[in-house]
Write an enzyme that holds these catalytic residues in place. Structure first.
Site, mmCIF file in Angstrom:
data_model
loop_
_atom_site.group_PDB
_atom_site.id
_atom_site.type_symbol
_atom_site.label_atom_id
_atom_site.label_comp_id
_atom_site.label_asym_id
_atom_site.label_seq_id
_atom_site.Cartn_x
_atom_site.Cartn_y
_atom_site.Cartn_z
ATOM 1 N N GLU A 20 0.856 -1.198 0.000
ATOM 2 C CA GLU A 20 0.000 0.000 0.000
ATOM 3 C C GLU A 20 0.895 1.253 0.000
ATOM 4 O O GLU A 20 1.979 1.253 0.591
ATOM 5 C CB GLU A 20 -0.839 -0.036 1.287
ATOM 6 C CG GLU A 20 -1.739 1.146 1.545
ATOM 7 C CD GLU A 20 -2.433 1.039 2.918
ATOM 8 O OE1 GLU A 20 -2.028 0.203 3.765
ATOM 9 O OE2 GLU A 20 -3.388 1.814 3.137
ATOM 10 N N LYS A 27 -9.576 2.146 -1.690
ATOM 11 C CA LYS A 27 -9.733 1.513 -0.369
ATOM 12 C C LYS A 27 -11.079 1.857 0.281
ATOM 13 O O LYS A 27 -11.415 3.026 0.460
ATOM 14 C CB LYS A 27 -8.580 1.931 0.532
ATOM 15 C CG LYS A 27 -8.524 1.225 1.883
ATOM 16 C CD LYS A 27 -7.247 1.635 2.643
ATOM 17 C CE LYS A 27 -7.081 0.901 3.948
ATOM 18 N NZ LYS A 27 -5.800 1.255 4.596
ATOM 19 N N CYS A 48 -5.010 -3.377 2.797
ATOM 20 C CA CYS A 48 -4.680 -3.370 4.223
ATOM 21 C C CYS A 48 -5.894 -3.582 5.123
ATOM 22 O O CYS A 48 -6.427 -4.662 5.177
ATOM 23 C CB CYS A 48 -3.923 -2.085 4.554
ATOM 24 S SG CYS A 48 -2.888 -2.294 6.034
ATOM 25 N N VAL A 62 0.018 -2.151 10.764
ATOM 26 C CA VAL A 62 0.592 -1.750 12.049
ATOM 27 C C VAL A 62 0.006 -2.577 13.206
ATOM 28 O O VAL A 62 0.664 -2.764 14.218
ATOM 29 C CB VAL A 62 0.388 -0.239 12.324
ATOM 30 C CG1 VAL A 62 1.218 0.590 11.378
ATOM 31 C CG2 VAL A 62 -1.069 0.173 12.217
#
Ligand code: ACM
Length: 283
Positions: A57, A128, A162, A189
């Site tokens: 990404e 997205k 993601c 993350v």
């Protein structure tokens, strides 16, 4: 429900797609430096012999923006931007389908998008759907929906980005529309995605390629650590390849995408055939 496309109509030759080489790329982009990141990406791709390669990404911009000026400075028009232009060229030159995440500028909006470019010149944009955390300050929520499109040799791929992993509907929508491979550019993350994608692949009987960035990114007093561990999963959730947390790597794995046509669990069960949508709560 969308009809599942019959791959025989699309494939160049069956042998070609039963030995389909899929590539995954894991690296640390330099924040706001598109030209330098593109040079690195070109070098990495040049060493890979693959039919389909998935990159992370926001692969050419970095991720941790603190204001809209920064975002606007790296946002690219899909027709003229450096990133889409190089991807088109590399796809043709190297005879490979490429999927890359980039910030897409469209009028006064910026989307967190992924672009698929094919060697035959066809291409597709996914914007997205589920924006993560401060992405909501800078990007417009995607409006493209979860469509399935042809990659090289007619293999059916679906794109998600993601944090879309957190919503089972993303992968399920792609699988119901006939995706054989889910291409999943990421800047992860949170610690859960790589394991969660095992279930996404397994419950939908699809291959998945999660291409994640790594490293610590700092911007002023903000910092984020990205988890690496990019991976290729098969239709039973087996890990065909998983990378380290902290090493820049590329890998190519040979898969048979036709296995994703088999949705059976037992001789009497199918992950699609046994669904009871009339009993599900979707809203
Ligand atoms: C993410 O969606 N980049 C965590």
């Amino acid at each position: 429900m969308a009809a599942i496309q019959q791959p025989e109509l699309y494939y160049t030759t069956l042998e070609q797609i039963m030995n389909y080489r899929v590539g995954v790329v894991q690296f640390q982009p330099e924040f706001l430096n598109i030209s330098k990141n593109l040079i690195k990406i070109e070098e990495l791709i040049n060493n890979m012999d693959a039919d389909l390669i998935v990159l992370p990404e926001l692969a050419t911009s970095g991720y941790l923006f603190s204001n809209m000026d920064e975002v606007n400075s790296i946002a690219e028009d899909v027709k003229t931007g450096l990133t889409p232009t190089l991807m088109r060229t590399l796809s043709k030159e190297r005879d490979v389908s490429l999927v890359i995440g980039f910030a897409e500028n469209d009028g006064d909006k910026v989307y967190n998008s992924a672009l698929l470019t094919n060697p035959d010149g066809t291409e597709y944009i996914y914007r997205k759907t589920h924006l993560f955390a401060e992405e909501k300050l800078f990007f417009t929520p995607g409006d493209s929906g979860f469509q399935v499109v042809s990659a090289k040799s007619g293999v059916q791929v679906g794109l998600m980005i993601c944090f879309d992993w957190q919503f089972p509907e993303s992968a399920r929508s792609l699988a119901l529309s006939g995706a054989q491979i889910i291409c999943h550019p990421a800047n992860l993350v949170l610690p859960w995605c790589q394991q969660a994608m095992i279930t996404r692949s397994l419950e939908n009987r699809v291959f998945s390629i999660t291409s994640n960035r790594l490293g610590l990114e700092k911007n002023g007093d903000k910092e984020l650590f990205f988890t690496g561990m990019s991976q290729v999963l098969d239709t039973k959730g087996n890990i065909l390849h998983r990378m380290s947390q902290d090493v820049e790597e590329t890998e190519v794995v040979t898969i048979d995408p036709t296995l994703a046509l088999d949705k059976s669990v037992t001789h009497l069960n199918s992950v699609f055939g046994d669904r009871r949508p009339e009993l599900y709560k979707l809203d």
